[in-house]
Design a protein around this motif. Structure first.
Motif, PDB file in Angstrom:
ATOM      1  N   PHE A 181      32.300  12.112  21.283  1.00 23.04           N
ATOM      2  CA  PHE A 181      30.882  12.399  22.083  1.00 23.04           C
ATOM      3  C   PHE A 181      31.258  13.979  22.031  1.00 23.04           C
ATOM      4  O   PHE A 181      30.163  14.848  21.804  1.00 23.04           O
ATOM      5  CB  PHE A 181      30.486  11.885  23.322  1.00 23.04           C
ATOM      6  N   LEU A 182      32.053  14.597  22.938  1.00 26.11           N
ATOM      7  CA  LEU A 182      32.339  15.911  22.964  1.00 26.11           C
ATOM      8  C   LEU A 182      32.328  16.748  21.626  1.00 26.11           C
ATOM      9  O   LEU A 182      31.948  17.736  21.450  1.00 26.11           O
ATOM     10  CB  LEU A 182      33.517  16.029  24.006  1.00 26.11           C
ATOM     11  N   ASP A 183      33.165  16.142  20.909  1.00 24.95           N
ATOM     12  CA  ASP A 183      33.340  16.988  19.616  1.00 24.95           C
ATOM     13  C   ASP A 183      31.927  16.825  18.692  1.00 24.95           C
ATOM     14  O   ASP A 183      31.846  17.867  18.151  1.00 24.95           O
ATOM     15  CB  ASP A 183      34.381  15.955  18.581  1.00 24.95           C
ATOM     16  N   PRO A 214      26.330  11.401   7.758  1.00 23.09           N
ATOM     17  CA  PRO A 214      26.983  10.409   8.324  1.00 23.09           C
ATOM     18  C   PRO A 214      27.863  10.670   9.417  1.00 23.09           C
ATOM     19  O   PRO A 214      28.384  12.028   9.553  1.00 23.09           O
ATOM     20  CB  PRO A 214      27.873   9.543   7.244  1.00 23.09           C
ATOM     21  N   ALA A 215      28.237   9.984  10.452  1.00 27.70           N
ATOM     22  CA  ALA A 215      28.955  10.382  11.398  1.00 27.70           C
ATOM     23  C   ALA A 215      30.547  10.479  10.971  1.00 27.70           C
ATOM     24  O   ALA A 215      31.020   9.785  10.016  1.00 27.70           O
ATOM     25  CB  ALA A 215      29.016   9.224  12.743  1.00 27.70           C
ATOM     26  N   PRO A 216      31.357  11.422  11.396  1.00 24.91           N
ATOM     27  CA  PRO A 216      32.609  11.566  10.820  1.00 24.91           C
ATOM     28  C   PRO A 216      33.864  10.605  10.962  1.00 24.91           C
ATOM     29  O   PRO A 216      34.882  10.380  10.522  1.00 24.91           O
ATOM     30  CB  PRO A 216      32.842  12.941  11.481  1.00 24.91           C
ATOM     31  N   ARG A 217      33.526   9.570  11.964  1.00 24.41           N
ATOM     32  CA  ARG A 217      34.680   8.508  12.361  1.00 24.41           C
ATOM     33  C   ARG A 217      33.998   7.267  13.237  1.00 24.41           C
ATOM     34  O   ARG A 217      32.716   7.482  13.727  1.00 24.41           O
ATOM     35  CB  ARG A 217      35.478   9.307  13.423  1.00 24.41           C
ATOM     36  N   ARG A 237      26.684   0.265  18.762  1.00 19.99           N
ATOM     37  CA  ARG A 237      27.628  -0.026  17.662  1.00 19.99           C
ATOM     38  C   ARG A 237      26.779  -0.850  16.434  1.00 19.99           C
ATOM     39  O   ARG A 237      25.361  -1.218  16.850  1.00 19.99           O
ATOM     40  CB  ARG A 237      28.714  -1.144  18.124  1.00 19.99           C
ATOM     41  N   LEU A 238      27.306  -1.426  15.436  1.00 20.71           N
ATOM     42  CA  LEU A 238      26.716  -2.138  14.505  1.00 20.71           C
ATOM     43  C   LEU A 238      26.857  -3.589  14.795  1.00 20.71           C
ATOM     44  O   LEU A 238      27.913  -4.287  14.762  1.00 20.71           O
ATOM     45  CB  LEU A 238      27.221  -2.054  13.117  1.00 20.71           C
ATOM     46  N   GLY A 239      25.850  -4.248  15.153  1.00 15.66           N
ATOM     47  CA  GLY A 239      25.744  -5.843  15.516  1.00 15.66           C
ATOM     48  C   GLY A 239      26.914  -6.219  16.262  1.00 15.66           C
ATOM     49  O   GLY A 239      27.058  -5.620  17.411  1.00 15.66           O
ATOM     50  N   ASN A 240      27.871  -7.177  15.640  1.00 14.17           N
ATOM     51  CA  ASN A 240      28.750  -7.873  16.650  1.00 14.17           C
ATOM     52  C   ASN A 240      30.146  -7.085  16.295  1.00 14.17           C
ATOM     53  O   ASN A 240      31.303  -7.518  16.712  1.00 14.17           O
ATOM     54  CB  ASN A 240      28.897  -9.271  16.522  1.00 14.17           C
ATOM     55  N   ASP A 241      30.005  -6.135  15.610  1.00 13.71           N
ATOM     56  CA  ASP A 241      31.450  -5.612  15.273  1.00 13.71           C
ATOM     57  C   ASP A 241      31.812  -4.514  16.454  1.00 13.71           C
ATOM     58  O   ASP A 241      31.435  -3.459  16.510  1.00 13.71           O
ATOM     59  CB  ASP A 241      31.185  -4.583  13.937  1.00 13.71           C
ATOM     60  N   SER A 244      32.665  -0.655  15.622  1.00 11.18           N
ATOM     61  CA  SER A 244      32.093   0.118  14.859  1.00 11.18           C
ATOM     62  C   SER A 244      31.186   1.248  15.306  1.00 11.18           C
ATOM     63  O   SER A 244      30.298   1.922  14.807  1.00 11.18           O
ATOM     64  CB  SER A 244      30.968  -0.913  14.145  1.00 11.18           C
ATOM     65  N   ALA A 245      31.634   1.671  16.499  1.00 18.09           N
ATOM     66  CA  ALA A 245      30.777   2.706  17.443  1.00 18.09           C
ATOM     67  C   ALA A 245      31.252   4.136  16.666  1.00 18.09           C
ATOM     68  O   ALA A 245      32.084   4.190  16.037  1.00 18.09           O
ATOM     69  CB  ALA A 245      31.307   2.992  18.843  1.00 18.09           C
ATOM     70  N   SER A 246      30.071   4.965  16.357  1.00 18.79           N
ATOM     71  CA  SER A 246      30.271   6.086  15.881  1.00 18.79           C
ATOM     72  C   SER A 246      29.569   7.330  16.564  1.00 18.79           C
ATOM     73  O   SER A 246      30.065   7.741  17.747  1.00 18.79           O
ATOM     74  CB  SER A 246      29.862   5.859  14.385  1.00 18.79           C
ATOM     75  N   SER A 247      28.375   7.649  16.147  1.00 16.71           N
ATOM     76  CA  SER A 247      27.862   8.661  16.903  1.00 16.71           C
ATOM     77  C   SER A 247      26.583   8.353  17.840  1.00 16.71           C
ATOM     78  O   SER A 247      26.272   9.015  18.738  1.00 16.71           O
ATOM     79  CB  SER A 247      27.088   9.866  15.799  1.00 16.71           C
TER      80      SER A 247
END
Length: 335
Positions: A181-183, A214-217, A237-241, A244-247
């Motif tokens: 988040f800081l980055d 897209p988010a970098p990571r 995150r994406l569904g139940n993954d 998969s958290a990103s931005s």
């Protein structure tokens, strides 16, 4: 009536009485009042405008000192910001004279070791204001490699259409989410983005890139015992993954125990900053008109507001709730 005070003439008031012995008198009641307004957060590199309003008595014209509407009238921690020259101007009965000045250069010039909180007052009266000065994070930081024990030295101020959000973080339980988040804030990823999903009584979600990148990571889960209560910052995150958290992130509006231990909470709005709650309530209310409309339509149409397409429209604020800028700042040093 509006005046532009660029070159006011000076009138010496006391020269004729130079040889007269002073006489002790009770201080006269002022025939005017002064009101000052300013944001309670001052962010390094951003304008910080102070509004000064002088209000004349409603009974008769009033002579007032000209310095009342200059920078010199203002005081930071009791120190005047300039020389108060002699001279008066006449205000009509009940007249209001308002001006503003940007004190960002004054605050930037304060010693770097000064406490971050300060008091703003006016030499002509009015209620003093307390404020905080937040310094930007230094240039060249790689937050993705910064040791966890140093992450707590940084916070984020997010300027939005709903108001200002001042956020602190929990690197002790979710260091990788804090780094991410800081980055993203530090590199401008969130600037110009929006809150695209707002559910009153639950949460407000944002974090998609403002320019469509897209988010970098991705970030693996960091579940903890921290509770999802109002003001908490957590990772979408994406569904139940679970990894998969990103931005994308969400700010909790109300406590939701079902999320505890199931999502990665990694920070919260600074509790000592009440405007956070005002902005959060305004953001949460941004879709209430949609809900009212749907409830009215449901009386005559078979509408399933839980259908994904319907929910997407209902929960999408209109007008949009934008993130103007997210800035990483140094955690303040308080008195």
């Amino acid at each position: 009536m509006t005046f532009t005070l660029s070159a006011l003439s000076s009138t010496v008031l006391y020269g004729l009485a130079a040889h007269t012995a002073p006489v002790a008198q009770e201080p006269a009641a002022l025939d005017y009042s002064v009101k000052i307004e300013a944001p309670d957060l001052a962010l390094e590199g951003e304008p910080w405008r102070v509004s000064v309003e002088v209000i004349a008595s409603s009974e008769r014209p009033v002579p007032v000192p000209t310095w009342l509407v200059t920078r010199a009238a203002l005081e930071v921690d009791g120190r005047a910001l300039g020389e108060r020259t002699s001279g008066t101007m006449m205000l009509e009965a009940g007249q209001r004279l308002k001006t503003s000045v940007d004190l960002a250069p004054v605050l930037a010039a304060r010693n770097a070791e000064s406490p971050s909180d300060f008091k703003l007052s006016h030499g002509g009266g009015g209620e003093p204001l307390g404020a905080r000065y937040l310094r930007r994070a230094e240039k060249g930081i790689d937050f993705m490699t910064l040791p966890a024990e140093q992450l707590g030295e940084y916070q984020v101020v997010m300027l939005t259409t709903a108001g200002t959000f001042w956020m602190e973080f929990w690197p002790d339980v979710a260091p990788n989410h804090v780094r991410n988040f800081l980055d993203l804030a530090y590199t401008g990823f969130y600037d110009g983005s929006r809150f695209h999903r707002v559910i009153p009584g639950f949460m407000a979600q944002g974090g998609q890139s403002g320019d469509g990148k897209p988010a970098p990571r991705k970030v693996n889960k960091e579940f903890s015992t921290r509770r999802h209560v109002g003001g908490v910052l957590s990772a979408a995150r994406l569904g139940n993954d679970e990894n998969s958290a990103s931005s994308e992130f969400f700010l909790m509006h109300k406590p939701t125990p079902s999320l505890d231990g199931q999502y990665s909470a990694y920070g919260a709005l600074v509790a000592a900053y009440p405007p956070n709650l005002v902005a959060l309530e305004k953001l949460a209310a941004s879709t209430e008109t949609h809900l009212s409309l749907i409830n009215a339509l449901k009386r005559v149409l078979p509408i399933d507001q839980n259908h994904p397409l319907a929910a997407m429209q209902i929960n999408n604020p209109n007008p949009p709730q934008m993130i103007t800028r997210a800035t990483v700042v140094k955690a303040p040093r308080l008195r």
